[in-house]
Design an enzyme around this catalytic site. Structure first.
Site, PDB file in Angstrom:
ATOM      1  N   ASP A 189      -3.516  92.326  41.131  1.00  0.00           N
ATOM      2  CA  ASP A 189      -3.173  93.545  41.423  1.00  0.00           C
ATOM      3  C   ASP A 189      -1.462  93.107  42.184  1.00  0.00           C
ATOM      4  OD1 ASP A 189      -5.094  94.906  40.547  1.00  0.00           O
ATOM      5  OD2 ASP A 189      -5.663  95.411  42.436  1.00  0.00           O
ATOM      6  N   ASP A 213       1.327  97.526  43.665  1.00  0.00           N
ATOM      7  CA  ASP A 213       0.074  98.150  44.333  1.00  0.00           C
ATOM      8  C   ASP A 213       0.164  98.313  45.543  1.00  0.00           C
ATOM      9  OD1 ASP A 213      -2.573  98.968  44.082  1.00  0.00           O
ATOM     10  OD2 ASP A 213      -3.438  97.229  44.728  1.00  0.00           O
ATOM     11  N   ASP A 217      -3.456  93.731  51.680  1.00  0.00           N
ATOM     12  CA  ASP A 217      -5.086  94.007  51.469  1.00  0.00           C
ATOM     13  C   ASP A 217      -5.979  92.860  52.140  1.00  0.00           C
ATOM     14  OD1 ASP A 217      -4.306  96.019  49.695  1.00  0.00           O
ATOM     15  OD2 ASP A 217      -5.453  95.079  48.025  1.00  0.00           O
ATOM     16  N   ARG A 269      -2.372 104.946  54.035  1.00  0.00           N
ATOM     17  CA  ARG A 269      -2.993 103.685  54.153  1.00  0.00           C
ATOM     18  C   ARG A 269      -2.049 102.865  55.205  1.00  0.00           C
ATOM     19  NH1 ARG A 269      -5.640 101.280  48.412  1.00  0.00           N
ATOM     20  NH2 ARG A 269      -6.569 103.278  47.809  1.00  0.00           N
TER      21      ARG A 269
END
Length: 391
Positions: A189, A213, A217, A269
């Site tokens: 991603d 994206d 992460d 997020r």
């Protein structure tokens, strides 16, 4: 006409040198005094006041806090000093002088710096080897407009003072792996930095924005991560902690999020956490659209002395929970000494138990009063260092 002898000329020459040294020292001291007068968080205070930091770059490794602990495994005996001189990229046969050669081919302790300002367009994701430091201080380095960074099955990595943006998803293909061998890498991603089964990672003072994206992460069993002093902006999905709801190994994940600046124009997020634990402290939140902090699968989070500034219009609520009735009573979202402006509100878990970070001696740090957050996060993001010693 008066003749000026050699002794007279020599005296004037010496006087000129003395005057130059005096004013140069005074000028440097004035700059240094100004820097010392700034309010710094404890990470920056560890190395920034040193006017000779360029000669002592490895001092940085002793300055980290939070779950990453001190990064002293990245320095010491056997350290390779590597300088990037070439912005080009070959994902399969990296050439000496390129970033990929230093980050993927060379094994063991590697401290990577950059000869000059450069824009690096990676052909494929950069897989970073264990015990590698990417140190962008003193120059303006952009990794942008295609593939970006991945830390997979690696440990003891520092990423510092890099601008990472406009990252794009990548199709499967061959690439130099973190062990110096060419491997097949599947679909990736468009994240700025992705951690996969990684540990002891410190991501500090980077500027991340506008990726396909997300910006960061932390997935598939990654743990002992500190995310500090970064500037996250212009992004929908900012930071994901935990791979997916079904990946139970992430229950052991521990992440510290401290001294970061979120916004403007971040949607959600900051972070979103699954299963594991996050200590989110002393960050500045400059608005959001959906929510700032969220999660699922009964995660634990201690939000401490953050400044949440709600947007003028839209959601004022800081938190979001994905409802799962099987885990409903396991939620631990607590707010301790946070500050809220523009109507911001934090939905806390009922009950008095606040999950502690349980830091070790080398991980622990003092969380400061929320009144200092604006000044302590003023230098967030990649540094714009002067050509002199000040950074």
């Amino acid at each position: 006409m008066v003749f000026k002898g050699p002794n007279f000329l020599r005296w004037h020459f010496v006087l000129a040198i003395v005057i130059t040294i005096f004013f140069t020292s005074k000028f440097s001291f004035a700059k240094q005094s100004k820097l010392m007068g700034l309010k710094m968080n404890m990470i920056d205070r560890c190395w920034r006041p040193n006017p000779e930091w360029r000669k002592h770059r490895q001092q940085l490794a002793t300055c980290s806090v939070g779950y990453a602990g001190k990064m002293t495994n990245n320095i010491g005996k056997g350290l390779t000093h590597y300088k990037v001189t070439d912005p080009n990229d070959d994902p399969i046969k990296p050439q000496p002088g390129t970033l990929r050669y230093g980050a993927s081919v060379i094994q063991g302790k590697v401290w990577i710096t950059f000869k000059k300002d450069m824009n690096i367009k990676l052909i494929k994701p950069l897989l970073i080897s264990s015990f590698t430091t990417i140190d962008g201080r003193g120059v303006n380095v952009h990794i942008a407009d295609n593939a970006c960074l991945m830390i997979s099955k690696a440990t003891d990595i520092i990423i510092h003072s890099i601008r990472i943006h406009h990252c794009k998803a990548q199709t499967p293909g061959m690439v130099m792996g973190p062990n110096g061998k060419v491997i097949h890498l599947g679909q990736v991603d468009g994240d700025a930095i992705r951690l996969v089964t990684a540990s002891k990672i410190w991501i500090d003072h980077n500027t991340l924005y506008d990726c396909e994206d997300g910006l960061l992460d932390v997935t598939r069993g990654s743990t002992n991560v500190t995310v500090s002093n970064n500037w996250f902006r212009e992004q929908d999905k900012v930071m994901l902690l935990g791979h997916d709801d079904g990946y139970l190994r992430d229950i052991n994940m521990k992440v510290t999020v401290v001294y970061n600046h979120f916004g403007p124009n971040c949607n959600q997020r900051m972070p979103r956490i699954r299963h594991g634990y996050a200590h989110v402290a002393n960050n500045l939140y400059l608005g959001w659209m959906q929510y700032a902090i969220g999660g699922s699968m009964g995660p634990s989070l201690k939000s401490e002395s953050n400044l949440f500034i709600a947007p003028k219009v839209g959601s004022k609520e800081v938190t979001w929970r994905k409802i799962d009735h099987t885990n409903e009573d396991k939620w631990e979202f607590h707010s301790v000494k946070d500050a809220f402006e523009n109507g911001a509100a934090f939905a806390v878990t009922k009950g008095s138990r606040v999950p502690k970070p349980n830091y070790s001696k080398e991980q622990i740090f003092q969380v400061v009063d929320v009144k200092s957050i604006r000044s302590l996060t003023r230098s967030s993001g990649a540094f714009q260092c002067s050509k002199t010693s000040i950074c």
